[in-house]
Design a protein around this motif. Structure first.
Motif, short mmCIF file in Angstrom:
data_model
loop_
_atom_site.label_atom_id
_atom_site.label_comp_id
_atom_site.label_asym_id
_atom_site.label_seq_id
_atom_site.Cartn_x
_atom_site.Cartn_y
_atom_site.Cartn_z
N TYR A 76 0.80 -1.14 0.04
CA TYR A 76 0.07 0.01 -0.05
C TYR A 76 0.75 1.22 -0.05
O TYR A 76 0.61 2.16 -0.88
CB TYR A 76 -0.89 -0.16 1.27
N TRP A 77 1.89 1.14 0.90
CA TRP A 77 2.61 2.53 1.05
C TRP A 77 3.67 2.64 -0.30
O TRP A 77 3.89 3.73 -0.82
CB TRP A 77 3.27 2.36 2.30
N LEU A 78 3.94 1.75 -0.59
CA LEU A 78 4.84 1.45 -1.94
C LEU A 78 4.02 2.18 -3.09
O LEU A 78 4.43 3.11 -3.73
CB LEU A 78 5.42 0.30 -2.28
N ALA A 79 2.77 1.68 -3.25
CA ALA A 79 2.08 2.22 -4.23
C ALA A 79 1.58 3.75 -4.09
O ALA A 79 1.71 4.54 -4.97
CB ALA A 79 0.61 1.49 -4.39
N GLN A 80 1.38 4.02 -2.79
CA GLN A 80 1.09 5.56 -2.56
C GLN A 80 2.43 6.41 -3.16
O GLN A 80 2.03 7.56 -3.48
CB GLN A 80 0.79 5.57 -1.02
N PHE A 81 3.55 6.03 -2.49
CA PHE A 81 4.67 7.00 -2.83
C PHE A 81 5.15 6.77 -4.13
O PHE A 81 5.68 7.92 -4.67
CB PHE A 81 5.91 6.54 -1.58
N THR A 82 4.68 5.74 -4.90
CA THR A 82 5.10 5.74 -6.47
C THR A 82 3.93 6.56 -7.14
O THR A 82 4.41 7.56 -7.84
CB THR A 82 4.86 4.14 -6.98
N SER A 83 2.83 6.64 -6.47
CA SER A 83 2.02 7.54 -7.20
C SER A 83 2.29 8.92 -7.00
O SER A 83 2.20 9.95 -7.92
CB SER A 83 0.55 7.10 -6.70
N LEU A 84 2.75 9.23 -5.68
CA LEU A 84 3.04 10.67 -5.44
C LEU A 84 4.23 11.13 -6.47
O LEU A 84 4.17 12.26 -7.09
CB LEU A 84 3.46 10.81 -4.02
N GLY A 85 5.20 10.36 -6.34
CA GLY A 85 6.51 10.63 -7.08
C GLY A 85 6.07 10.96 -8.83
O GLY A 85 6.74 11.76 -9.38
#
Length: 197
Positions: A76-85
């Motif tokens: 979940y957090w990998l997806a969130q920060f990938t999305s932000l970047g």
């Protein structure tokens, strides 16, 4: 490193843009150096983004009845920060290629600077709603409703920024805002699929 004076001045300018006051652009550093420095705003966004992500996580748990110990925290957090970047750089990169054909070369740098800095104002109401939800002060349905209202207001704000910073026609400004929103949705979906969510 962004200075507190620079941050305060930029936020003042962004607030003026929110009120449809074009002179707010004068509070932003529209130089090439200011253009690159505006991408550093993402570091100010991270704490706000984390709060919003926690509220989204809680909403998923509340709406799906998944036990928190079964929630895929890491992905979940990998997806969130990938999305932000990716979301942070996608529109500026795409617009760099489209600026010539769209006739917005002169406004490209001011637009990206204003878009980057205004992201702090865009994120703030989402964080407030997220905190109210995390604190148990509002129900999931109210959080979703308020988030939709905020989204409509923020789309209008992005439209104002496109009109003012790019000095673009209404149709062009609408097109850029739609492109921004669609890109964000696509990136969020692709990031989730990339990490198996």
């Amino acid at each position: 490193m962004l200075t507190s004076r620079e941050i305060a001045r930029a936020l003042q300018g962004c607030w003026m843009l929110f009120r449809n006051r074009p002179e707010g652009m004068r509070y932003l550093d529209l130089s090439i150096e200011g253009f690159w420095r505006s991408f550093s705003v993402v570091f100010l966004l991270v704490p706000l983004f984390v709060v919003s992500s926690f509220s989204e996580r809680r909403l998923v748990l509340d709406e799906t009845n998944v036990l928190s110990e079964n929630f895929p925290e890491g992905t979940y957090w990998l997806a969130q920060f990938t999305s932000l970047g990716l979301d942070w750089i996608a529109l500026p990169i795409l617009l760099a290629g489209l600026a010539g054909p769209l006739g917005i070369q002169k406004g490209y740098v001011p637009f990206v600077v204003a878009r980057n800095w205004s992201s702090l104002l865009v994120a703030a109401p989402y964080v407030l709603v997220g905190l109210l939800y995390l604190g148990g002060l509002i129900a999931p349905g109210i959080m979703v409703l308020l988030s939709l209202v905020i989204l409509v207001v923020m789309i209008w704000y992005r439209f104002l920024i496109a009109r003012i910073a790019l000095q673009a026609a209404v149709g062009t400004a609408i097109g850029i805002v739609v492109l921004d929103v669609v890109l964000s949705l696509l990136i969020g979906e692709l990031a989730g699929r990339l990490w198996g969510l």
